[in-house]
Write an enzyme that holds these catalytic residues in place. Structure first.
Site, PDB file in Angstrom:
ATOM      1  N   CYS A 178     101.851 -13.318 -59.598  1.00 38.16           N
ATOM      2  CA  CYS A 178     103.375 -14.577 -59.856  1.00 38.16           C
ATOM      3  C   CYS A 178     103.546 -15.357 -60.695  1.00 38.16           C
ATOM      4  O   CYS A 178     103.685 -15.158 -61.805  1.00 38.16           O
ATOM      5  CB  CYS A 178     103.692 -14.922 -58.553  1.00 38.16           C
TER       6      CYS A 178
ATOM      7  N   LYS B   9      94.484 -16.337 -57.618  1.00 37.72           N
ATOM      8  CA  LYS B   9      95.343 -16.178 -58.158  1.00 37.72           C
ATOM      9  C   LYS B   9      94.912 -17.346 -58.819  1.00 37.72           C
ATOM     10  O   LYS B   9      94.638 -18.850 -57.940  1.00 37.72           O
ATOM     11  CB  LYS B   9      96.782 -16.679 -57.017  1.00 37.72           C
TER      12      LYS B   9
ATOM     13  N   GLU C 116     103.483 -11.024 -53.078  1.00 36.89           N
ATOM     14  CA  GLU C 116     102.570 -11.883 -52.983  1.00 36.89           C
ATOM     15  C   GLU C 116     102.888 -12.805 -51.221  1.00 36.89           C
ATOM     16  O   GLU C 116     104.035 -13.531 -50.986  1.00 36.89           O
ATOM     17  CB  GLU C 116     102.773 -13.265 -53.731  1.00 36.89           C
TER      18      GLU C 116
HETATM   19  N1  LIG Z   1     104.905 -17.891 -56.698  1.00 39.26           N
HETATM   20  C1  LIG Z   1     104.720 -18.239 -57.998  1.00 39.26           C
HETATM   21  O1  LIG Z   1     103.727 -18.386 -57.990  1.00 39.26           O
HETATM   22  C2  LIG Z   1     106.191 -18.624 -58.980  1.00 39.26           C
HETATM   23  C3  LIG Z   1     106.413 -18.560 -59.663  1.00 39.26           C
HETATM   24  C4  LIG Z   1     107.668 -18.986 -60.199  1.00 39.26           C
HETATM   25  O2  LIG Z   1     108.365 -19.087 -59.748  1.00 39.26           O
HETATM   26  C5  LIG Z   1     108.058 -18.846 -61.585  1.00 39.26           C
HETATM   27  O3  LIG Z   1     106.898 -19.002 -62.477  1.00 39.26           O
HETATM   28  O4  LIG Z   1     109.260 -19.426 -62.048  1.00 39.26           O
END
Ligand SMILES: NC(=O)CCC(=O)C(=O)O
Length: 271
Positions: free
Chosen positions: A145, A110, A39
């Site tokens: 993510c 996203k 990401e």
């Molecule tokens: N970049 C993100 O979306 C981080 C998500 C995360 O750190 C988590 O769900 O715990």
């Protein structure tokens, strides 16, 4: 397939990072059918103050690099995600898939932008669409993510026919166990491949978790990276999805309309 778990150091400029990663991929990708990146690796996920400067249209420098890699190596390229600027100036966290000819075959903005110790939710606009596209790893969907934590979204992805879900991430080391648990749980629940590529190293004082991995439709972890920058080759057979589903038909047994279930107390019926 090649999992490209790359670092995004704070003192590396975006053009330098794109050039460095291009050289890595030109060296390591030949022979792979698909390359997958994390990401926001080119912008740096935790470089929130630089999002506006590093934002690009779909046809910007990160995608241009992906096109060159695809054409030179014959691999499809999942670019992880970029900070996308659209025509009206809004910013999105957008995953981009290129086929082996360098054509964009899928974008995914996203949906669950992250707001816990993160400015992403303040700076970026959430997406509202899903897409499932043919690829070397079967029918492929992207989800990014934090989206891993939302089973309702995965239910939609799975019911639209995905066989492999690519999850680019910038997931901190502090929650690595959640990463390992959720990537495996989503694969088992939906009997599909989860191809999860995380960032690594440190960004703005946050240690990223690495541990990029491929989980098969039965929940077996086929391969997993360590904590540092690493390019890891993994082979998968998309036909495995149908085999696992036919042997243990969880997907066929799934009810479609859970929202329509009655909400009575479940007490013993009156005689
Ligand atoms: N970049 C993100 O979306 C981080 C998500 C995360 O750190 C988590 O769900 O715990």
């Amino acid at each position: 397939m090649l999992l490209a778990q790359v670092v995004s150091p704070d003192d590396e400029s975006q053009p330098d990072r794109i050039a460095r990663v291009e050289q890595l991929l030109l060296r390591e990708a030949p022979g792979a059918d698909l390359v997958v990146l994390p990401e926001l690796w080119s912008a740096g996920y935790f470089s929130f103050d630089a999002y506006a400067d590093r934002a690009e249209p779909i046809d910007g420098p990160t995608v241009a690099m992906g096109r060159r890699v695809a054409r030179a190596t014959g691999a499809a390229v999942h670019l992880g995600s970029i900070v996308e600027r659209d025509g009206s100036g809004r910013l999105f966290n957008t995953a981009v898939l290129l086929d082996r000819d360098g054509r964009v075959t899928q974008t995914y903005r996203k949906i669950h932008v992250f707001g816990y110790r993160s400015l992403e939710a303040e700076l970026l606009t959430p997406g509202d669409r899903l897409s499932v596209t043919g690829s070397p790893v079967g029918a492929l969907a992207s989800t990014t993510c934090y989206d891993l934590r939302f089973p309702g979204l995965w239910q939609q992805i799975s019911s639209r026919g995905a066989e492999s879900v690519v999850v680019p991430a910038a997931w901190p080391a502090a929650r690595r166990e959640h990463w390992q648990l959720l990537t495996r749980a989503r694969a088992v629940e939906h009997q599909l491949f989860v191809i999860a590529v995380n960032a690594c190293g440190t960004q703005r004082g946050v240690e990223l978790g690495g541990s990029s991995r491929v989980v098969d439709p039965s929940g077996l972890v086929l391969a997993e990276c360590g904590a540092d920058e690493q390019l890891l080759a993994v082979d998968i057979d998309p036909a495995r999805v149908a085999e696992v589903r036919s042997e243990f038909p969880v997907i066929a047994d799934r009810l479609v309309d859970y929202a329509g279930l009655s909400a009575d107390a479940g007490a013993e019926p009156e005689a």
